[in-house]
Structures are given as C-alpha cells and as structure tokens.
Motif scaffolding. Structure first.
Motif, PDB file in Angstrom:
ATOM      1  N   GLN A   1       0.830  -1.215   0.000  1.00 54.25           N
ATOM      2  CA  GLN A   1       0.000   0.000   0.000  1.00 54.25           C
ATOM      3  C   GLN A   1       0.866   1.267   0.000  1.00 54.25           C
ATOM      4  OE1 GLN A   1      -3.267  -0.835   2.618  1.00 54.25           O
ATOM      5  NE2 GLN A   1      -3.593   1.361   2.967  1.00 54.25           N
ATOM      6  N   THR A   2       0.324   2.338  -0.588  1.00 50.32           N
ATOM      7  CA  THR A   2       1.075   3.603  -0.657  1.00 50.32           C
ATOM      8  C   THR A   2       0.574   4.625   0.354  1.00 50.32           C
ATOM      9  OG1 THR A   2       1.553   3.259  -2.970  1.00 50.32           O
ATOM     10  CG2 THR A   2       1.719   5.518  -2.194  1.00 50.32           C
ATOM     11  N   LYS A   3      -0.760   4.734   0.492  1.00 47.13           N
ATOM     12  CA  LYS A   3      -1.334   5.739   1.410  1.00 47.13           C
ATOM     13  C   LYS A   3      -1.984   5.031   2.580  1.00 47.13           C
ATOM     14  CE  LYS A   3      -4.388   7.875  -1.145  1.00 47.13           C
ATOM     15  NZ  LYS A   3      -4.185   7.056  -2.337  1.00 47.13           N
TER      16      LYS A   3
ATOM     17  N   PRO B   1      -2.938  12.442   5.432  1.00 46.60           N
ATOM     18  CA  PRO B   1      -2.439  11.136   4.985  1.00 46.60           C
ATOM     19  C   PRO B   1      -1.007  10.823   5.433  1.00 46.60           C
ATOM     20  CG  PRO B   1      -2.498  12.706   3.156  1.00 46.60           C
ATOM     21  CD  PRO B   1      -3.099  13.404   4.329  1.00 46.60           C
TER      22      PRO B   1
ATOM     23  N   TYR C   1       2.116   8.581   3.877  1.00 48.31           N
ATOM     24  CA  TYR C   1       2.513   7.909   2.638  1.00 48.31           C
ATOM     25  C   TYR C   1       3.728   7.009   2.852  1.00 48.31           C
ATOM     26  CZ  TYR C   1      -0.190  11.284  -0.178  1.00 48.31           C
ATOM     27  OH  TYR C   1      -1.177  12.039  -0.746  1.00 48.31           O
ATOM     28  N   ARG C   2       3.761   5.932   2.130  1.00 46.46           N
ATOM     29  CA  ARG C   2       5.002   5.164   1.992  1.00 46.46           C
ATOM     30  C   ARG C   2       5.690   5.716   0.747  1.00 46.46           C
ATOM     31  NH1 ARG C   2       6.730  -0.597   2.122  1.00 46.46           N
ATOM     32  NH2 ARG C   2       8.946  -0.351   1.616  1.00 46.46           N
ATOM     33  N   ALA C   3       6.922   6.219   0.908  1.00 45.29           N
ATOM     34  CA  ALA C   3       7.626   6.883  -0.203  1.00 45.29           C
ATOM     35  C   ALA C   3       8.329   5.845  -1.079  1.00 45.29           C
ATOM     36  CB  ALA C   3       8.607   7.915   0.340  1.00 45.29           C
TER      37      ALA C   3
ATOM     38  N   PHE D   1       8.662   6.539   5.142  1.00 48.69           N
ATOM     39  CA  PHE D   1       7.266   6.982   5.258  1.00 48.69           C
ATOM     40  C   PHE D   1       7.268   8.487   5.528  1.00 48.69           C
ATOM     41  CE2 PHE D   1       7.243   2.560   6.552  1.00 48.69           C
ATOM     42  CZ  PHE D   1       6.048   2.056   6.035  1.00 48.69           C
TER      43      PHE D   1
ATOM     44  N   TYR E   1       1.957  13.878   5.666  1.00 45.69           N
ATOM     45  CA  TYR E   1       1.836  15.062   4.821  1.00 45.69           C
ATOM     46  C   TYR E   1       0.853  16.077   5.398  1.00 45.69           C
ATOM     47  CZ  TYR E   1       1.378  18.033   0.758  1.00 45.69           C
ATOM     48  OH  TYR E   1       1.366  19.132  -0.073  1.00 45.69           O
TER      49      TYR E   1
ATOM     50  N   GLU F   1       7.935  11.523  -5.794  1.00 44.99           N
ATOM     51  CA  GLU F   1       6.657  11.428  -5.060  1.00 44.99           C
ATOM     52  C   GLU F   1       5.594  12.363  -5.642  1.00 44.99           C
ATOM     53  OE1 GLU F   1       5.863   9.297  -2.467  1.00 44.99           O
ATOM     54  OE2 GLU F   1       7.742   8.369  -3.075  1.00 44.99           O
TER      55      GLU F   1
END
Ligand SMILES: Cc1ncc(COP(=O)(O)O)c(C=O)c1O
Length: 462
Positions: free
Chosen positions: A11-13, A89, A91-93, A107, A110, A384
């Motif tokens: 997952q990203t977010k 949110p 995020y995973r960068a 991570f 934001y 990103e």
C-alpha cells in the motif's frame, strides 16, 4: 492476518477515518526526564506568573503552557474545524526509495493538505478558539515564510476574529502570493520592520535596509497586542501550548504506522521554532522515554544553526526584548539570519521543550546547506510528485542522509519524516535554485560570537 500484512506491504497511502481524529493533545511535560527551566520576567528576572502573561494570551493557553496533565481534551469546535482537512495522509515513499536505491523503508506524514498548506492551522484554530471564548476580538502575529500568517488569517476568518500580520520584509517581497492569501482571509498585513510600531520604527531608523527577521516581527506583534485590550498575541511556534496542539500529527502517525505494520527506527522533522517537529516527534518520544529505541533527528539550515551551534541559555524570544526570558538553544536575540529561502527556519531560538530534550540527549540535530536541500526537494518532487516547502525539504534531505548512511552500513531502517507543507507559494525560491542563484550560507564564526554577546549578563539556566 497474513493477507492484511501483504496488503499493507504493497500500500502507498495510509488513511484514517474522520472518527479516528485524536480527541486529546499529548503533553510531554510530565514525561520529561529533566524538569523544564522556569520562564523569567524580563524586568525582574523572577519566574513569571499567569498575571504577567494575561495581557498577551488567554488564560486557557497560559494554563496549557505550564500544565502537568499528560493529555488535554481538544474542544469539539476545534475538532470540527480540524475535520476540514484532518486526519492527514501518511505515505510510503516507494518511488523516492526506488529513485535513490535505498534498502530502507521511508514513510512521510503530509501536512500540506490543510487549506493554508502546512501544519500551522493545527494550533491556529485552537488559539483563535480560546481567544474568542475569552472575549478577545483581534489577534496580532508575525510570519516568516507566510505559512503561519496564512494559517492564523484562515483560523480568524473561520472563527470570527480580526487579525493583523507582521510579515518579515524579505519574505513579504519574495512571496507576494502569500500576502494575497492572507488578505483573502480578511487579515491586515504589513512588511516588518514597519512604521506601525515603536520597535519597527527604531529598527528602520538604525537599519533602513533591514531584511527583517522573525525576532523583529515578534517584537512588533507583541507591542501591538500589549497596547490594545481587544487584542491578544498569537505565536506560531516555540511555546509549549503551540507544540502541544501539533501533537495530533504524531498521534495520527502512530496509528497509521500501525496500519502499515511498521514502527520507525528514525523520526525526522525540520526545525524553525520547532512546532512541526515536536508535533510528529513528541508522541514517539513518549515511547522513547519509556525505553523504545528511536533515533530522533532535527534538521535545520547552516545559515541559522540554532540547535547545532547555538548556546543553551536564557534569552528573549524577540529582538526588542519585550518577551519573557526562556531557556533555549539560541544564537542571540539580535541575530538576523541570512535571507535564505526557508523563511520559516530563520529564527534565532528554538522551543524550550526541544532544547531541553536535545540537552538530555533524546534528540540530535544536523544542519544543511540550501542548495543541497533544494536538490533533495527536486528529487522528491520528481519521484513522489509533491513539491515541498523549502522548510520541509530540510526533513527530506535529512531522511536521504540517514538512508544513505544506513545503506553504507549495510542496514535497513524504517524512517518516518514530517512533510510539513507544500511549496506552491515558494516558486521564486525554486526559480533561483534552477537559475543557479541560491547562495550557500554557513553562519560565520565571528558573526555568531558577535550575536551571542547579546545574551551576556542574562541569567544562566540551572
Ligand atoms: C512548511 C513549514 N515547515 C516548517 C516551518 C518551521 O516552523 P516550525 O519549526 O514551528 O514547524 C514553517 C514555518 O513557517 C513552515 O512554513
């Protein structure tokens, strides 16, 4: 369980529901290994009492400043305003990690999704709320980069207060659109030093070309508030209650890291006065103080190296010596940092709570040159997608340094940093960077020693 873990890994977010908004702020004071130094009256040198601060702040905030309660309930009305943009949110960068080829997991939280574009409204709405509750109708404040001025203008508009912003002159000229944003939310704005206050006029008489500084703008805003019964002063960083309000960031991040099935080895933020850094880091420092191993890194500019080179001493928060004396890392209250583009990091002092934690070895600090910081900002924007504020880019640069060191040591770390704001109003700074016109400034030793002479004779911390 296995399925959840696999999903989290790709997952990203990581998002929270509105109902998961923290309902309490976390107060680090009772958890500090060393008790904080008292705040002293600028005239008597004795500890200040609530009555000394009453002309500037509402009683509820004065109480929060010295509270030993481990948590403080967030008023419903403040939660309602928070829900306009919170939870923010995490995020995973992934794309950044791929771009630099690191083995570490990065991570970021934001905060640029708020209407003014940074973490600053987390405290602005709380401060406006308490002032309105206690009958004030107008707030005065300073702003460096313009993020704080925008945040307070936004909060005052939504809560129904007038607002006057003293904006550091160099930023006022570099960022005309921040000015318009502040005006769009109905606040009055002037470049500082201005003709509107005694402090501003005195500095203009002595230094007609002064680029201004946060220290000068604070003097003007404090003088404004002290001179009018309807007006309170509002500060966007440094004070305990400001850092307290920002802890919604770290509390959300803790829950989001859990969703990601991860816990950070390293927590990173940029430091001007220290509020976004504290907001993310304090809830993790609670874990560190309880025995968990976490490296906590504060990132600052070499042009204003408060934590890495400043002294831990009693000093004034402003240039004209109007504020109480606080024990903090400082470069001296009349120090005017070079006009670098991370305007929000141009402050001679730093939050006393952060200074104490640095002194106790729980936080470490590094300083970076602005061209290196902008190179990391552009790398981040290109991977990103988000264009970071120059202040926040210090945390990105710090993250990349940590990831690089880990790769060189053959280690894999989990890194979490705070992306405190976007840079959509900082395009002039990016223009200068692309044109090769950004000057790298490291504070000169002689200038530092000169500036530090301003604190000679002030009381010493215990
Ligand atoms: C986006 C952003 N990050 C960081 C800062 C630095 O302030 P603080 O150290 O209080 O977070 C500012 C200040 O204006 C800012 O605008």
């Amino acid at each position: 369980m296995q399925q959840t873990r696999t999903r989290a890994a790709s997952q990203t977010k990581f998002l929270l529901e509105e109902s998961q908004l923290p309902r309490r702020w976390y107060n680090i004071r009772p958890d500090l290994p060393t008790a904080p130094q008292p705040v002293l009256h600028p005239g008597t040198g004795q500890p200040v009492g609530p009555d000394d601060l009453a002309p500037l702040f509402p009683m509820e905030l004065i109480g929060q400043e010295v509270s030993e309660e481990p948590e403080i309930a967030i008023p419903e009305e403040v939660l309602e305003l928070y829900s306009l943009w919170r939870p923010t949110p995490l995020y995973r960068a992934r794309r950044l990690s791929e771009a630099v080829g690191t083995r570490s997991r990065i991570f970021y939280k934001y905060e640029g999704v708020s209407p003014p574009g940074s973490h600053k409204p987390n405290t602005a709405v709380a401060q406006a709320y308490y002032n309105k509750q206690e009958g004030r109708t107008r707030l005065s404040t300073e702003t460096g980069a313009g993020q704080w001025g925008s945040a307070l203008a936004f909060a005052c508009k939504l809560i129904g207060l007038e607002c006057k912003v003293y904006m550091v002159k160099v930023s006022y000229e570099q960022k005309p659109n921040r000015r318009s944003m502040i005006q769009a939310w109905g606040a009055e704005i002037v470049p500082s030093p201005s003709e509107d206050t005694q402090s501003g006029r005195a500095i203009r008489a002595e230094h007609p070309d002064s680029p201004g500084s946060l220290g000068i703008a604070i003097s003007e805003a404090v003088e404004d508030a002290a001179g009018r019964d309807d007006t309170a002063y509002s500060l966007g960083s440094v004070l305990n209650h400001v850092l307290l309000h920002q802890t919604v960031i770290g509390q959300e991040a803790l829950a989001q890291m859990e969703l990601a099935g991860a816990f950070p080895d390293v927590v990173i933020g940029c430091v001007g006065g220290g509020s976004n850094f504290a907001g993310l880091a304090f809830p993790f420092l609670r874990e560190k103080i309880a025995g968990r191993e976490i490296d906590v890194l504060a990132c600052e500019p070499t042009a204003c190296p408060t934590l890495t080179r400043g002294l831990f001493a009693y000093d004034f928060g402003d240039t004209s010596k109007l504020t109480p004396l606080v024990a903090m890392h400082t470069l001296g209250h009349d120090f005017v940092p070079a006009p670098i583009h991370a305007g929000g990091l141009r402050y001679h002092g730093v939050a006393p709570l952060i200074s104490q934690l640095v002194r106790d070895g729980l936080i470490r600090a590094e300083a970076y040159l602005q061209n290196d910081v902008f190179a990391s900002a552009v790398l981040f924007a290109g991977s990103e997608g988000i264009l970071p504020a120059p202040e926040a880019a210090h945390a990105i640069h710090g993250t990349l340094q940590v990831a690089k060191a880990a790769d060189e040591a053959g280690e894999e770390r989990t890194i979490l940093f705070n992306l405190s704001g976007h840079g959509h109003f900082d395009m002039g700074a990016y223009d200068s960077y692309f044109a090769g016109k950004l000057e790298d400034v490291a504070l000169d030793e002689d200038e530092m020693n000169r500036a530090l002479r301003a604190i000679e004779g002030l009381p010493s911390p215990a």
